[in-house]
Design a protein around this motif. Structure first.
Motif, PDB file in Angstrom:
ATOM      1  N   HIS A  96       0.838  -1.202   0.000  1.00 18.91           N
ATOM      2  CA  HIS A  96       0.000   0.000   0.000  1.00 18.91           C
ATOM      3  C   HIS A  96       0.873   1.253   0.000  1.00 18.91           C
ATOM      4  N   ILE A  97       1.924   1.243   0.800  1.00 20.44           N
ATOM      5  CA  ILE A  97       2.848   2.386   0.844  1.00 20.44           C
ATOM      6  C   ILE A  97       3.453   2.613  -0.531  1.00 20.44           C
ATOM      7  N   VAL A 128       0.307   8.775  17.135  1.00 24.61           N
ATOM      8  CA  VAL A 128      -0.196   7.841  18.155  1.00 24.61           C
ATOM      9  C   VAL A 128       0.392   6.459  17.904  1.00 24.61           C
ATOM     10  N   CYS A 129       0.528   6.105  16.633  1.00 24.41           N
ATOM     11  CA  CYS A 129       1.117   4.807  16.274  1.00 24.41           C
ATOM     12  C   CYS A 129       2.567   4.720  16.752  1.00 24.41           C
ATOM     13  N   ALA A 151       6.731  -5.129  14.196  1.00 22.52           N
ATOM     14  CA  ALA A 151       7.075  -4.767  12.813  1.00 22.52           C
ATOM     15  C   ALA A 151       5.871  -4.149  12.104  1.00 22.52           C
ATOM     16  N   TYR A 152       4.698  -4.722  12.320  1.00 20.76           N
ATOM     17  CA  TYR A 152       3.478  -4.203  11.698  1.00 20.76           C
ATOM     18  C   TYR A 152       3.214  -2.763  12.157  1.00 20.76           C
ATOM     19  N   ILE A 153       3.309  -2.529  13.452  1.00 22.64           N
ATOM     20  CA  ILE A 153       3.071  -1.183  13.994  1.00 22.64           C
ATOM     21  C   ILE A 153       4.117  -0.206  13.457  1.00 22.64           C
ATOM     22  N   ASN A 154       5.353  -0.643  13.345  1.00 19.06           N
ATOM     23  CA  ASN A 154       6.403   0.210  12.797  1.00 19.06           C
ATOM     24  C   ASN A 154       6.069   0.609  11.355  1.00 19.06           C
ATOM     25  N   ARG A 155       5.660  -0.340  10.551  1.00 14.80           N
ATOM     26  CA  ARG A 155       5.320  -0.061   9.163  1.00 14.80           C
ATOM     27  C   ARG A 155       4.058   0.789   9.065  1.00 14.80           C
ATOM     28  N   ASP A 158       4.618   4.452   8.994  1.00 12.47           N
ATOM     29  CA  ASP A 158       5.084   4.862   7.660  1.00 12.47           C
ATOM     30  C   ASP A 158       3.907   4.984   6.695  1.00 12.47           C
ATOM     31  N   TYR A 159       2.978   4.035   6.801  1.00  9.88           N
ATOM     32  CA  TYR A 159       1.796   4.056   5.935  1.00  9.88           C
ATOM     33  C   TYR A 159       1.013   5.359   6.125  1.00  9.88           C
TER      34      TYR A 159
END
Length: 178
Positions: A96-97, A128-129, A151-155, A158-159
């Motif tokens: 998506h990014i 907040v993320c 890892a998901y929260i980190n990405r 960025d999204y």
């Protein structure tokens, strides 16, 4: 079913990990749950803003953000019991990014958060993320936290950065350099 139990009036509450456990309300695991919940609420607000616009170009963002809300719920459940997040969800965010970024002019400098209301709210989701990620990393030093969830929260942050830029681009709002 009543929404209140009075069980937490003394400053502690029961959580359900592999077994029911009572913890103080300032325990880091509750901080993590609360930050995930706050993030999910902010994403819900962003979804509301996106859905009010009735623009075809926003439909994929709305759909992705709804999927993100479900993933955030899964992450919270994973912290208390067993993770349901898989690496494919992070790869999907990366796709998506990349898709959104391909439609944007190259970023050549740091930018200030802002622009149209939807982009501003995407930036709020991003910040907040980032806090949620910090809390999850701190929690991982005391409890098992799935590295795929971190890892998901980190990405995810960025999204939302790219989503904010894309929303401004759609509405002809230029990035404001620092």
């Amino acid at each position: 079913m009543k929404i209140y139990t009075r069980g937490g009036d003394g400053g502690n509450t029961q959580i359900y990990t592999h077994k029911a456990t009572r913890v103080d309300k300032d325990d880091i695991i509750l901080e993590c749950y609360g930050t995930l919940d706050e993030l999910n609420a902010q994403v819900g607000m962003l979804c509301s803003l996106l859905s009010q616009q009735k623009q075809e170009a926003l439909e994929p963002l709305l759909s992705t953000n709804r999927a993100i809300q479900r993933a955030l719920f899964q992450i919270g459940f994973g912290i208390s019991d067993s993770s349901q997040i898989d690496a494919g969800q992070t790869v999907a965010l990366e796709n998506h990014i990349d898709h959104l970024q391909a439609m944007l002019p190259a970023q050549t400098h740091f930018i200030l958060p802002g622009g149209c209301v939807m982009a501003c709210h995407a930036h709020i989701c991003r910040t907040v993320c980032r806090r949620c990620e910090r809390v999850m990393v701190a929690l991982s030093k005391q409890h098992d936290v799935d590295s795929k969830a971190i890892a998901y929260i980190n990405r995810l942050s960025d999204y939302w950065f790219v989503q904010a830029r894309y929303l401004n681009h759609l509405h002809d709002v230029a990035d404001v350099p620092v």
